[in-house]
Design an enzyme around this catalytic site. Structure first.
Site, mmCIF file in Angstrom:
data_model
loop_
_atom_site.group_PDB
_atom_site.id
_atom_site.type_symbol
_atom_site.label_atom_id
_atom_site.label_comp_id
_atom_site.label_asym_id
_atom_site.label_seq_id
_atom_site.Cartn_x
_atom_site.Cartn_y
_atom_site.Cartn_z
ATOM 1 N N LYS A 18 -1.274 4.457 3.054
ATOM 2 C CA LYS A 18 -2.037 4.284 2.067
ATOM 3 C C LYS A 18 -3.277 5.440 2.508
ATOM 4 O O LYS A 18 -3.553 5.900 1.341
ATOM 5 C CB LYS A 18 -2.709 3.123 1.783
ATOM 6 N N GLU B 165 -9.607 -0.641 -6.254
ATOM 7 C CA GLU B 165 -9.179 -2.020 -6.380
ATOM 8 C C GLU B 165 -8.194 -2.279 -5.073
ATOM 9 O O GLU B 165 -8.040 -1.610 -4.423
ATOM 10 C CB GLU B 165 -8.303 -2.253 -7.767
ATOM 11 N N SER C 295 6.717 1.875 5.911
ATOM 12 C CA SER C 295 5.321 2.220 4.974
ATOM 13 C C SER C 295 4.001 1.648 5.873
ATOM 14 O O SER C 295 3.132 2.229 5.755
ATOM 15 C CB SER C 295 5.356 1.750 3.718
HETATM 16 C C1 PLP Z 1 0.354 -1.237 -0.454
HETATM 17 C C2 PLP Z 1 1.714 -1.070 0.437
HETATM 18 C C3 PLP Z 1 3.012 -0.928 -0.077
HETATM 19 C C4 PLP Z 1 3.380 -0.858 -1.557
HETATM 20 O O1 PLP Z 1 2.758 0.136 -2.257
HETATM 21 P P1 PLP Z 1 3.449 1.298 -2.722
HETATM 22 O O2 PLP Z 1 2.201 2.174 -3.541
HETATM 23 O O3 PLP Z 1 4.694 1.032 -3.486
HETATM 24 O O4 PLP Z 1 3.726 2.233 -1.623
HETATM 25 C C5 PLP Z 1 3.986 -0.815 0.918
HETATM 26 N N1 PLP Z 1 3.851 -1.127 2.057
HETATM 27 C C6 PLP Z 1 2.668 -1.167 2.523
HETATM 28 C C7 PLP Z 1 2.784 -1.233 4.166
HETATM 29 C C8 PLP Z 1 1.571 -1.195 1.947
HETATM 30 O O5 PLP Z 1 0.513 -1.584 2.395
#
Ligand code: PLP
Length: 392
Positions: free
Chosen positions: A84, A106, A373
């Protein structure tokens, strides 16, 4: 405003918001290729966030699955523990160029709120985060974390008091104060130009991985696999490969307790076209065609809509979307811990779970890349509880 991604996207907002969105688009187009802007962004991405992130060959996991070589794109190693911050940094640097002193955001579970509060602290900006009252209770520690970073957390009190309402209230607050306030949107969703801006700042994931895989393997991967909530880590993971027609792009949604139960967040598998948060996209609707509550064990994947470019890539067949249940995601999280000593976020574990199934159907000469992610430290308590409940 025309739809941007085939029949999806657009900016379905009141007149008052269009002016602020137009201004944002102009600034984005002015700076995205500006040398000074890119230099500043790259400086922070490197020295503050810690990029580039490794593309790690998960040899033990590969051996266990018995198929394609599995590489992990390690977004979990970024400062604040997820992808993020790539987007937050880009947007806040734009806000700085616009002379804004105040950023708002948000947040659902608090991940995007923490990333925004972090960069706002770094840049000396005032920060307000809108968060559903229910989510504030469930994620009390993240609320305190944002406050430690100097942010003000405002409860969203309408509806289910979760992420959907937090977005509604952040947008409303922005309209009333866009003169001095910048709205940092956390995923590839919302009205144009947000999905395009978020993709731009997240595409570094695939720009890096494409170079890295060519260096390591001398060829492109058979598939890229990433989890999809709003879709920002997935679109960033796909972006540099969209023109490489032989590379399969696979998004993985949350099936929760199963896509045939009311407890899932599989927006593309089960959604219908509608307008949500200023964009036309696929959305899980109830029998009255109202936006339905969604569910997943992972707080980052339970958004009722999806980024409009994913709806489009699905429609034209350039990407495919699969779904993974809570059970499968928790199992994949445990598997990565045990085989590689890496604790992935429960969101990312959805991508891993599908990758584990998929790799086994491939040849050993095939290569796949899974985006991790984020890191799973935040999920330890929830997973312990989940496993405890299952074993009772
Ligand atoms: C917020 C988040 C997501 C989901 O958000 P996307 O916009 O779909 O990437 C996925 N993995 C993690 C670790 C997150 O913090």
């Amino acid at each position: 405003m025309k739809d941007v991604f085939g029949s999806f996207g657009g900016a379905y907002v009141p007149e008052a918001q269009l002016k602020a969105l137009k201004e944002l688009e102009e600034v984005f187009l002015e700076y995205k290729d500006d040398e000074d802007f890119k230099k500043e962004l790259n400086y922070y991405l490197k020295d503050y966030v810690g990029r580039q992130t490794p593309l790690y060959y998960a040899e033990n996991l590969t051996r266990k699955c018995g198929g394609a070589k599995i590489y992990l794109k390690r977004e979990d190693l970024n400062h604040t523990g997820a992808h993020k911050i790539n987007n937050v940094l880009g947007q806040i640097l734009l806000a700085k160029r616009m002379g804004k002193k105040h950023v708002i955001a948000e947040t659902g579970a608090g991940q995007h709120g923490v990333a925004t509060a972090t960069v706002a602290a770094l840049m000396g900006m005032e920060c307000t985060v809108y968060m559903g009252k229910e989510d504030m209770k469930r994620q009390a520690l993240n609320v305190f974390r944002m406050e430690m970073l100097g942010a003000k957390v405002v409860p969203a009190l309408s509806g289910t008091q979760t992420l959907k309402e937090a977005v509604d209230e952040a947008i409303a607050a922005w309209v009333n104060s866009s003169e001095d306030t910048f709205y940092v949107l956390g995923s590839a969703v919302g009205p144009h130009p947000y999905p395009t801006i978020v993709k731009h700042f997240q595409q570094i994931i695939s720009e890096e991985s494409r170079t890295q895989i060519l260096e390591k393997e001398g060829k492109l991967p058979k598939a890229i696999i990433a989890c999809v909530g709003g879709g920002s880590n997935a679109i960033g993971s796909f972006a540099a490969y969209i023109e490489d027609r032989d590379v399969s792009l696979i998004g993985v949604e949350a099936a929760g307790k199963g896509v045939d139960t009311p407890y899932h967040a599989a927006t593309i598998a089960k959604g219908e076209p509608t307008i949500l948060h200023g964009m036309k996209t696929l959305c899980v609707l109830d029998e009255n065609k109202e936006v339905a509550p969604v569910y997943s064990i992972s707080p980052g994947l339970d958004y009722p809509g999806v980024g409009p470019e994913h709806a489009y890539l699905n429609e034209v067949g350039r990407a495919t979307y699969e779904s993974i249940t809570d059970d499968e995601a928790v199992e994949a999280l445990m598997t990565l811990c045990k085989t590689e000593g890496i604790l992935p976020a429960i969101e990312s574990s959805h991508a891993l779970a599908y990758a584990i199934q998929y790799a086994a159907t491939c040849k050993p000469s095939d290569v796949i890349i899974v985006t991790v992610s984020g890191r799973g430290d935040k999920d330890v308590e929830a997973v312990a509880e989940y496993v405890g409940v299952k074993n009772k």
